[in-house]
Design a protein around this motif. Structure first.
Motif, PDB file in Angstrom:
ATOM      1  N   ASN A  67      -0.225   6.601  10.540  1.00  0.00           N
ATOM      2  CA  ASN A  67      -0.282   7.518   9.399  1.00  0.00           C
ATOM      3  C   ASN A  67      -1.216   8.691   9.682  1.00  0.00           C
ATOM      4  O   ASN A  67      -0.945   9.817   9.275  1.00  0.00           O
ATOM      5  N   SER A  73      -1.309  -4.328   7.965  1.00  0.00           N
ATOM      6  CA  SER A  73      -2.576  -3.582   7.992  1.00  0.00           C
ATOM      7  C   SER A  73      -3.637  -4.371   7.242  1.00  0.00           C
ATOM      8  O   SER A  73      -3.315  -5.202   6.375  1.00  0.00           O
ATOM      9  N   SER A 133      -5.497  -3.163   4.959  1.00  0.00           N
ATOM     10  CA  SER A 133      -5.384  -2.760   3.550  1.00  0.00           C
ATOM     11  C   SER A 133      -4.322  -3.571   2.825  1.00  0.00           C
ATOM     12  O   SER A 133      -4.472  -3.902   1.643  1.00  0.00           O
ATOM     13  N   GLY A 154      -7.769   7.306   7.697  1.00  0.00           N
ATOM     14  CA  GLY A 154      -7.617   7.232   6.256  1.00  0.00           C
ATOM     15  C   GLY A 154      -8.916   6.795   5.614  1.00  0.00           C
ATOM     16  O   GLY A 154      -9.882   6.444   6.305  1.00  0.00           O
ATOM     17  N   ILE A 199       0.851  -1.198   0.000  1.00  0.00           N
ATOM     18  CA  ILE A 199       0.000   0.000   0.000  1.00  0.00           C
ATOM     19  C   ILE A 199       0.882   1.243   0.000  1.00  0.00           C
ATOM     20  O   ILE A 199       2.031   1.207   0.455  1.00  0.00           O
ATOM     21  N   THR A 243      -5.369   5.571   1.191  1.00  0.00           N
ATOM     22  CA  THR A 243      -4.538   4.376   1.072  1.00  0.00           C
ATOM     23  C   THR A 243      -4.702   3.811  -0.326  1.00  0.00           C
ATOM     24  O   THR A 243      -5.805   3.418  -0.722  1.00  0.00           O
ATOM     25  N   ILE A 266       0.659   5.521   0.969  1.00  0.00           N
ATOM     26  CA  ILE A 266      -0.117   6.522   1.693  1.00  0.00           C
ATOM     27  C   ILE A 266      -0.032   7.872   0.989  1.00  0.00           C
ATOM     28  O   ILE A 266       1.070   8.358   0.695  1.00  0.00           O
TER      29      ILE A 266
END
Length: 235
Positions: free
Chosen positions: A61, A173, A175, A129, A34, A155, A36
């Motif tokens: 983040n 994570s 994600s 996010g 991923i 993301t 950011i």
């Protein structure tokens, strides 16, 4: 200890963390599954001025983006402001930015339950996010706590197709789990290590029978410690 196993990490590890694995005879494949992307918020100052003094963070983040915007706009955070954070790197980044958490829990669901039980609040700002999980919000809404989401970053999933063989995978994570399964699958013998409960929960959705070890304290160091402990026991 001679492992000769290959570990796939779904994020680029800190160099000294990766070196610990190399020193224990692991091969390392590292990719950021991923990326950011911080978001520009024209009304960030007004959001802080007009809303509550209760701030919630469930990702490092979000803390980084929040701290950068506070510095960019030269905002003075009210001394009465109370911050609620998950433990591990999120809390560490919060402290490093000069803030402290009034309430800390191991994961988002536990944090939400603690806020309901202990914080006695009616509203809060949730800095997050765009891919945040719904667990925390659902619990707070059910408790009649008014929560305003402030999306500080997006993301973006990399969707990397892994061709090299590996025996271990590190997920940092939810994600990253989603991004991994967009192009890949897991062999049934692969040992999976997850940074926390929320990541494990999603991985179990994809692979309910997979061998999964959940880190008790969400950080890269603890993930590596768990890997070394697991393989020391096996050997």
């Amino acid at each position: 200890m001679k492992n000769n196993f290959t570990i796939l990490s779904t994020k680029i590890l800190k160099p000294y963390i990766a070196q610990q694995l190399v020193d224990n005879d692991f091969n390392i494949i590292e990719h950021n599954f991923i990326e950011i992307e911080p978001q520009k918020l024209q009304d960030f100052q007004s959001i802080l001025k007009q809303q509550t003094d209760h701030y919630i963070f469930t990702s490092k983040n979000a803390v980084k983006c929040f701290a950068n915007k506070v510095e960019e706009h030269k905002i003075q955070i009210n001394k009465q402001t109370k911050m609620y954070s998950i433990s591990g790197e999120t809390q560490q980044v919060l402290i490093g930015a000069g803030f402290k958490a009034t309430l800390v829990a191991e994961n988002a669901e536990a944090l939400a339950n603690d806020i309901v039980a202990k914080a006695n609040i009616k509203n809060a700002l949730f800095f997050c996010g765009n891919k945040r999980r719904p667990d925390l919000l659902n619990i707070l809404f059910e408790a009649d706590i008014d929560v305003k989401e402030v999306v500080l970053y997006h993301t973006n999933m990399s969707h990397i197709n892994i061709l090299e063989p590996y025996q271990v995978i590190l997920f940092f994570s939810p994600s990253a789990v989603q991004s991994f399964f967009a192009e890949n699958d897991l062999h049934k013998t692969t040992a999976c290590f997850c940074v926390g409960y929320t990541t494990t929960k999603l991985l179990k959705f994809y692979k309910p029978n997979q061998k999964i070890i959940t880190c008790n304290y969400p950080s890269q160091q603890n993930m590596v410690d768990d890997v070394l402990l697991y393989f020391n026991k096996k050997n």
